[in-house]
Design a protein around this motif. Structure first.
Motif, short mmCIF file in Angstrom:
data_model
loop_
_atom_site.label_atom_id
_atom_site.label_comp_id
_atom_site.label_asym_id
_atom_site.label_seq_id
_atom_site.Cartn_x
_atom_site.Cartn_y
_atom_site.Cartn_z
N UNK A 86 4.32 1.81 1.92
CA UNK A 86 5.32 2.82 1.57
C UNK A 86 4.75 4.17 1.93
N UNK A 87 5.55 5.04 2.52
CA UNK A 87 5.12 6.40 2.79
C UNK A 87 5.19 7.19 1.50
N UNK A 88 4.04 7.49 0.92
CA UNK A 88 3.98 8.23 -0.34
C UNK A 88 4.57 9.62 -0.17
N UNK A 89 5.51 9.97 -1.02
CA UNK A 89 6.16 11.27 -0.92
C UNK A 89 7.31 11.29 0.06
N UNK A 90 7.50 10.18 0.78
CA UNK A 90 8.63 10.04 1.69
C UNK A 90 8.59 10.99 2.87
N UNK A 91 9.76 11.17 3.46
CA UNK A 91 9.89 12.03 4.63
C UNK A 91 9.58 13.48 4.26
N UNK A 92 9.82 13.83 3.00
CA UNK A 92 9.48 15.19 2.54
C UNK A 92 7.99 15.45 2.67
N UNK A 93 7.15 14.48 2.34
CA UNK A 93 5.69 14.63 2.48
C UNK A 93 5.31 14.73 3.95
N UNK A 94 5.99 13.96 4.79
CA UNK A 94 5.74 14.00 6.23
C UNK A 94 6.01 15.41 6.76
N UNK B 36 14.21 4.18 -3.44
CA UNK B 36 14.61 3.08 -2.57
C UNK B 36 13.42 2.45 -1.86
N UNK B 37 12.47 3.24 -1.42
CA UNK B 37 11.33 2.70 -0.68
C UNK B 37 10.50 1.75 -1.54
N UNK B 38 10.29 2.10 -2.79
CA UNK B 38 9.49 1.23 -3.68
C UNK B 38 10.21 -0.09 -3.93
N UNK B 39 11.52 -0.03 -4.15
CA UNK B 39 12.29 -1.26 -4.36
C UNK B 39 12.28 -2.13 -3.10
N UNK B 40 12.42 -1.49 -1.96
CA UNK B 40 12.42 -2.23 -0.69
C UNK B 40 11.07 -2.89 -0.46
N UNK B 41 9.98 -2.18 -0.76
CA UNK B 41 8.65 -2.75 -0.58
C UNK B 41 8.46 -3.98 -1.46
N UNK B 42 8.92 -3.91 -2.69
CA UNK B 42 8.83 -5.06 -3.59
C UNK B 42 9.63 -6.24 -3.04
N UNK B 43 10.80 -5.96 -2.52
CA UNK B 43 11.64 -7.04 -1.96
C UNK B 43 10.99 -7.66 -0.72
N UNK C 125 0.84 -1.20 0.00
CA UNK C 125 0.00 0.00 0.00
C UNK C 125 0.87 1.24 0.00
N UNK C 126 0.31 2.32 -0.49
CA UNK C 126 0.96 3.62 -0.36
C UNK C 126 0.17 4.40 0.67
N UNK C 127 0.86 4.86 1.69
CA UNK C 127 0.22 5.61 2.77
C UNK C 127 0.52 7.10 2.64
N UNK C 128 -0.46 7.91 2.96
CA UNK C 128 -0.24 9.35 3.09
C UNK C 128 0.34 9.58 4.49
N UNK C 129 0.86 10.76 4.77
CA UNK C 129 1.31 11.03 6.14
C UNK C 129 0.19 10.83 7.17
N UNK C 130 -1.03 11.23 6.83
CA UNK C 130 -2.15 11.02 7.75
C UNK C 130 -2.43 9.53 7.94
#
Length: 148
Positions: free
Chosen positions: A128-136, A110-117, A42-47
């Motif tokens: 996966x945190x969508x947008x990464x730490x920047x979105x947070x 990296x997060x997308x590759x790690x999730x697949x693995x 899944x892709x999660x938003x910060x919320x």
């Protein structure tokens, strides 16, 4: 309405490149949406991540560069370099049934590759945190600084 339908073939003929570009973009969007339905993470938003943290205490793995991790990371996230990320390690093997959230600086690589693995290794609750730490940070949620 019938006037528009009568002029449509003429418009298409006069603007073939524009129509072709529209069709390509439309097909790309459809393919991306279909692909997102079939991926097993899944892709999660910060919320969404905030809700997950409050309800289930997920294992959070930050794959950002170490310098970026020290500047700002989601509180409770553990830093792992992508070169050292191994879903088959003993530490992660115990977390196969737990929710696992992977993130990186911008949520693209990296997060997308790690999730697949992780999914391939048998993990069942991968996000996966969508947008990464920047979105947070953009959501103005608290960040931790330093090594922990």
């Amino acid at each position: 309405m019938s006037d528009i339908l009568q002029k449509l073939p003429e418009f298409i003929h006069n603007h073939i490149a524009l129509v072709a570009g529209f069709v390509v973009v439309l097909i790309a969007l459809i393919v991306m949406e279909i692909a997102s339905l079939f991926r097993k993470y899944k892709e999660l938003s910060p919320a969404g991540l905030t809700l997950l943290i409050n309800r289930e205490s997920p294992l959070m793995i930050d794959l950002s560069a170490y310098a970026d991790f020290e500047k700002a990371h989601v509180p409770g996230a553990k830093h792992v370099a992508m070169s050292q990320f191994d879903p088959e390690s003993k530490d992660l093997a115990n977390a196969k049934e737990l929710p696992v959230v992977v993130m990186d600086k911008d949520g693209r690589g990296a997060a997308l590759k790690a999730a697949q693995r992780l999914v391939k290794a048998g993990f069942t609750k991968v996000s996966v945190l969508g947008g990464g730490v920047a979105a947070w940070q953009q959501a103005q949620l608290p960040v931790a600084k330093g090594k922990k």
